[in-house]
Enzyme design. Structure first.
Site, PDB file in Angstrom:
ATOM      1  N   ASP A  31     -50.374  80.959 -21.774  1.00 46.01           N
ATOM      2  CA  ASP A  31     -50.280  81.584 -23.099  1.00 46.01           C
ATOM      3  C   ASP A  31     -49.782  83.015 -22.895  1.00 46.01           C
ATOM      4  OD1 ASP A  31     -52.066  80.890 -25.993  1.00 46.01           O
ATOM      5  OD2 ASP A  31     -51.030  82.815 -25.720  1.00 46.01           O
ATOM      6  N   ASN A  32     -48.859  83.445 -23.740  1.00 44.55           N
ATOM      7  CA  ASN A  32     -48.363  84.823 -23.594  1.00 44.55           C
ATOM      8  C   ASN A  32     -49.205  85.812 -24.400  1.00 44.55           C
ATOM      9  OD1 ASN A  32     -47.535  84.541 -26.244  1.00 44.55           O
ATOM     10  ND2 ASN A  32     -45.348  84.462 -25.786  1.00 44.55           N
ATOM     11  N   LEU A  33     -50.247  85.298 -25.047  1.00 46.43           N
ATOM     12  CA  LEU A  33     -51.201  86.112 -25.820  1.00 46.43           C
ATOM     13  C   LEU A  33     -50.517  86.933 -26.919  1.00 46.43           C
ATOM     14  CD1 LEU A  33     -53.677  87.233 -22.965  1.00 46.43           C
ATOM     15  CD2 LEU A  33     -53.775  85.214 -24.422  1.00 46.43           C
ATOM     16  N   PHE A  72     -48.426  73.567 -27.470  1.00 48.27           N
ATOM     17  CA  PHE A  72     -48.593  74.316 -28.722  1.00 48.27           C
ATOM     18  C   PHE A  72     -47.744  75.583 -28.762  1.00 48.27           C
ATOM     19  CE2 PHE A  72     -52.691  72.202 -27.964  1.00 48.27           C
ATOM     20  CZ  PHE A  72     -52.909  71.574 -29.173  1.00 48.27           C
ATOM     21  N   ASN A  91     -37.599  81.158 -29.061  1.00 47.58           N
ATOM     22  CA  ASN A  91     -38.921  80.838 -28.523  1.00 47.58           C
ATOM     23  C   ASN A  91     -39.211  79.336 -28.595  1.00 47.58           C
ATOM     24  OD1 ASN A  91     -41.464  81.130 -27.443  1.00 47.58           O
ATOM     25  ND2 ASN A  91     -42.407  81.803 -29.345  1.00 47.58           N
ATOM     26  N   THR A 116     -45.176  69.520 -37.291  1.00 45.07           N
ATOM     27  CA  THR A 116     -45.690  70.043 -38.563  1.00 45.07           C
ATOM     28  C   THR A 116     -45.161  69.274 -39.768  1.00 45.07           C
ATOM     29  OG1 THR A 116     -45.557  71.951 -40.053  1.00 45.07           O
ATOM     30  CG2 THR A 116     -43.777  71.723 -38.497  1.00 45.07           C
ATOM     31  N   TYR A 140     -38.545  77.514 -39.059  1.00 48.01           N
ATOM     32  CA  TYR A 140     -39.748  77.002 -38.395  1.00 48.01           C
ATOM     33  C   TYR A 140     -39.729  75.474 -38.379  1.00 48.01           C
ATOM     34  CZ  TYR A 140     -44.599  75.587 -37.826  1.00 48.01           C
ATOM     35  OH  TYR A 140     -45.743  74.956 -37.410  1.00 48.01           O
ATOM     36  N   PHE A 168     -50.709  68.477 -41.109  1.00 52.16           N
ATOM     37  CA  PHE A 168     -50.702  69.012 -42.464  1.00 52.16           C
ATOM     38  C   PHE A 168     -51.453  70.351 -42.404  1.00 52.16           C
ATOM     39  CE2 PHE A 168     -48.362  66.065 -45.181  1.00 52.16           C
ATOM     40  CZ  PHE A 168     -47.869  65.276 -44.159  1.00 52.16           C
ATOM     41  N   GLY A 283     -40.824  78.680 -51.770  1.00 51.83           N
ATOM     42  CA  GLY A 283     -40.820  77.533 -50.846  1.00 51.83           C
ATOM     43  C   GLY A 283     -42.058  76.657 -50.877  1.00 51.83           C
TER      44      GLY A 283
HETATM   45  N1  UFG Z   1     -52.079  80.180 -51.230  1.00 48.44           N
HETATM   46  C1  UFG Z   1     -52.471  80.979 -52.285  1.00 48.44           C
HETATM   47  N2  UFG Z   1     -52.862  82.256 -51.999  1.00 48.44           N
HETATM   48  C2  UFG Z   1     -52.857  82.779 -50.743  1.00 48.44           C
HETATM   49  C3  UFG Z   1     -52.456  81.939 -49.669  1.00 48.44           C
HETATM   50  C4  UFG Z   1     -52.065  80.643 -49.958  1.00 48.44           C
HETATM   51  O1  UFG Z   1     -52.474  80.576 -53.452  1.00 48.44           O
HETATM   52  O2  UFG Z   1     -53.201  83.949 -50.572  1.00 48.44           O
HETATM   53  C5  UFG Z   1     -51.673  78.797 -51.520  1.00 48.44           C
HETATM   54  C6  UFG Z   1     -50.250  78.507 -51.109  1.00 48.44           C
HETATM   55  O3  UFG Z   1     -49.361  78.834 -52.147  1.00 48.44           O
HETATM   56  C7  UFG Z   1     -50.338  76.987 -50.848  1.00 48.44           C
HETATM   57  C8  UFG Z   1     -51.781  76.763 -50.380  1.00 48.44           C
HETATM   58  O4  UFG Z   1     -52.487  77.939 -50.782  1.00 48.44           O
HETATM   59  O5  UFG Z   1     -50.141  76.291 -52.038  1.00 48.44           O
HETATM   60  C9  UFG Z   1     -51.907  76.629 -48.870  1.00 48.44           C
HETATM   61  O6  UFG Z   1     -51.192  77.717 -48.268  1.00 48.44           O
HETATM   62  P1  UFG Z   1     -51.274  78.058 -46.713  1.00 48.44           P
HETATM   63  O7  UFG Z   1     -50.467  79.280 -46.492  1.00 48.44           O
HETATM   64  O8  UFG Z   1     -52.698  78.069 -46.271  1.00 48.44           O
HETATM   65  O9  UFG Z   1     -50.596  76.782 -46.017  1.00 48.44           O
HETATM   66  P2  UFG Z   1     -49.154  76.131 -46.297  1.00 48.44           P
HETATM   67  O10 UFG Z   1     -49.411  74.858 -47.040  1.00 48.44           O
HETATM   68  O11 UFG Z   1     -48.200  77.070 -46.865  1.00 48.44           O
HETATM   69  O12 UFG Z   1     -48.668  75.909 -44.808  1.00 48.44           O
HETATM   70  C10 UFG Z   1     -49.074  74.857 -43.997  1.00 48.44           C
HETATM   71  C11 UFG Z   1     -49.076  75.301 -42.538  1.00 48.44           C
HETATM   72  C12 UFG Z   1     -47.679  75.632 -42.082  1.00 48.44           C
HETATM   73  C13 UFG Z   1     -46.775  74.464 -42.356  1.00 48.44           C
HETATM   74  C14 UFG Z   1     -46.842  74.066 -43.806  1.00 48.44           C
HETATM   75  C15 UFG Z   1     -46.060  72.814 -44.045  1.00 48.44           C
HETATM   76  O13 UFG Z   1     -49.906  76.406 -42.375  1.00 48.44           O
HETATM   77  O14 UFG Z   1     -47.674  75.891 -40.696  1.00 48.44           O
HETATM   78  O15 UFG Z   1     -48.200  73.786 -44.182  1.00 48.44           O
HETATM   79  O16 UFG Z   1     -45.768  72.688 -45.392  1.00 48.44           O
HETATM   80  F1  UFG Z   1     -45.497  74.795 -42.079  1.00 48.44           F
END
Ligand code: UFG
Length: 328
Positions: A31-33, A72, A91, A116, A140, A168, A283
């Site tokens: 791990d590169n920490l 990972f 990376n 992912t 990503y 997920f 997105g």
């Molecule tokens: N959300 C909020 N407020 C916040 C943070 C998140 O409303 O402060 C919402 C987001 O809009 C989303 C849900 O909570 O609808 C979950 O958001 P996260 O950021 O926790 O997770 P994501 O679904 O965006 O992302 C996850 C993984 C990513 C992966 C992605 C695939 O963490 O690594 O799913 O769709 F790429």
């Protein structure tokens, strides 16, 4: 077995290391920490460095007889990848190419790869199977998909077996409360909501309440990190037994809205947790829920911590033990 865990000091990696140690497997970590913490894997044999660094990789592969790799090590922030795509190509892709080069050179036949749900992007279907069309919407997701394809080519050319696990929403923490989700720059819903409960943040912003869902907030499939880790061990055994490669979704198959997560967190923590509706985040798809049938059938993987309050409880326990994270 001796297993090399790349990125083993990160959130999911550290739970992987813990589980392997609990099952008395020999674990080597590189791990590169850059985001991980050595404190999360205090008992593991750790090489501090980058998987793109051939010198450290030579040391690892000559000093240890590795049976399988669980991979990972990667950059994993969607928004950052959009702003700085070359960092991700360098990376994630170059890193994995170097790792595979060493596996070929030293005859290591098995790799489990941390993929992912981001490979699906904004999908037309709400319940996603492995057959659902891939459509990554960020560098990503794009690099993770390209790595899956790279492994397929390397597999046919060099007889390496691979399993790509498409996670997920990873969440929760080890039952001990001693390792968990700890980042310098947190963007994930559950830790942010719990930071509000802890008094470290004033409020949680709910990104959009006008989505096509029952309460208007986004729906996600939250899967406990220990269940994720468990699937990797099953994948190694599956590859060894059947001499096959495969791609599997890892989720609970059940969706929760952002509003529901906030409500469950209020129940678990017994704190009011101020929430305010904000504009949509770029997105974010309406709903992402996994079909986990294939992993259940092939890998005989069954998620165990499936109740959302138990998942949040485990994250809350860790956060109370480490209110400031691992402290760098
Ligand atoms: N959300 C909020 N407020 C916040 C943070 C998140 O409303 O402060 C919402 C987001 O809009 C989303 C849900 O909570 O609808 C979950 O958001 P996260 O950021 O926790 O997770 P994501 O679904 O965006 O992302 C996850 C993984 C990513 C992966 C992605 C695939 O963490 O690594 O799913 O769709 F790429």
């Amino acid at each position: 077995m001796t297993i090399l865990v790349t990125g083993g000091a990160g959130y999911i990696g550290s739970h992987m290391v813990k589980l392997l140690q609990e099952q008395n497997e020999e674990v080597i970590v590189i791990d590169n920490l850059s985001t991980g913490s050595a404190k999360s894997i205090s008992e593991a044999k750790l090489y501090i460095g980058d998987i793109r660094d051939k010198e450290i990789m030579t040391n690892i592969f000559t000093e240890n007889k590795i049976d399988a790799v669980i991979h990972f090590a990667a950059d994993s922030r969607v928004a950052e990848s959009v702003a700085n795509p070359l960092k991700y190509y360098n990376n994630n892709l170059h890193g994995t190419a170097t790792l595979l080069e060493f596996m070929v050179k030293y005859g290591v036949k098995y790799i489990v790869f941390s993929s992912t749900a981001a490979v699906y992007g904004n999908s037309e279907t709400n319940i996603i199977t492995e057959e659902t069309k891939t459509n990554p919407e960020s560098p990503y997701g794009e690099t993770k998909l390209a790595i899956e394809q790279m492994m397929e080519w390397v597999s046919s050319a060099h007889g390496i077996y691979y399993t790509a696990l498409r996670y997920f929403n990873a969440c929760g923490a080890h039952e001990s409360g001693l390792i968990g989700e700890s980042r310098n720059h947190e963007t994930h819903l559950i830790p942010l909501v719990l930071q509000v409960a802890l008094g470290k943040r004033k409020k949680i912003n709910i990104y959009g309440d006008d989505y096509a869902t029952k309460d208007g907030t986004c729906i996600r499939d939250y899967i406990h990190v220990t269940d994720l880790a468990n699937a990797h061990i099953k994948a190694v055994k599956w590859m060894k037994k059947y001499k096959k490669s495969g791609i599997f979704n890892l989720g609970n198959g059940k969706g929760f809205s952002v509003q529901e997560i906030v409500d469950y967190a209020r129940k678990v923590t017994k704190k009011p947790i101020l929430a305010e509706v904000d504009s949509r985040r770029a997105g974010d798809p309406d709903k992402l829920v996994a079909s986990n049938q294939l992993a259940k059938e092939e890998l005989k993987w069954v998620p165990k911590i499936t109740k959302i309050d138990d998942i949040i409880k485990s994250a809350w326990k860790f956060m109370n033990n480490f209110p400031d994270g691992y402290g760098g």
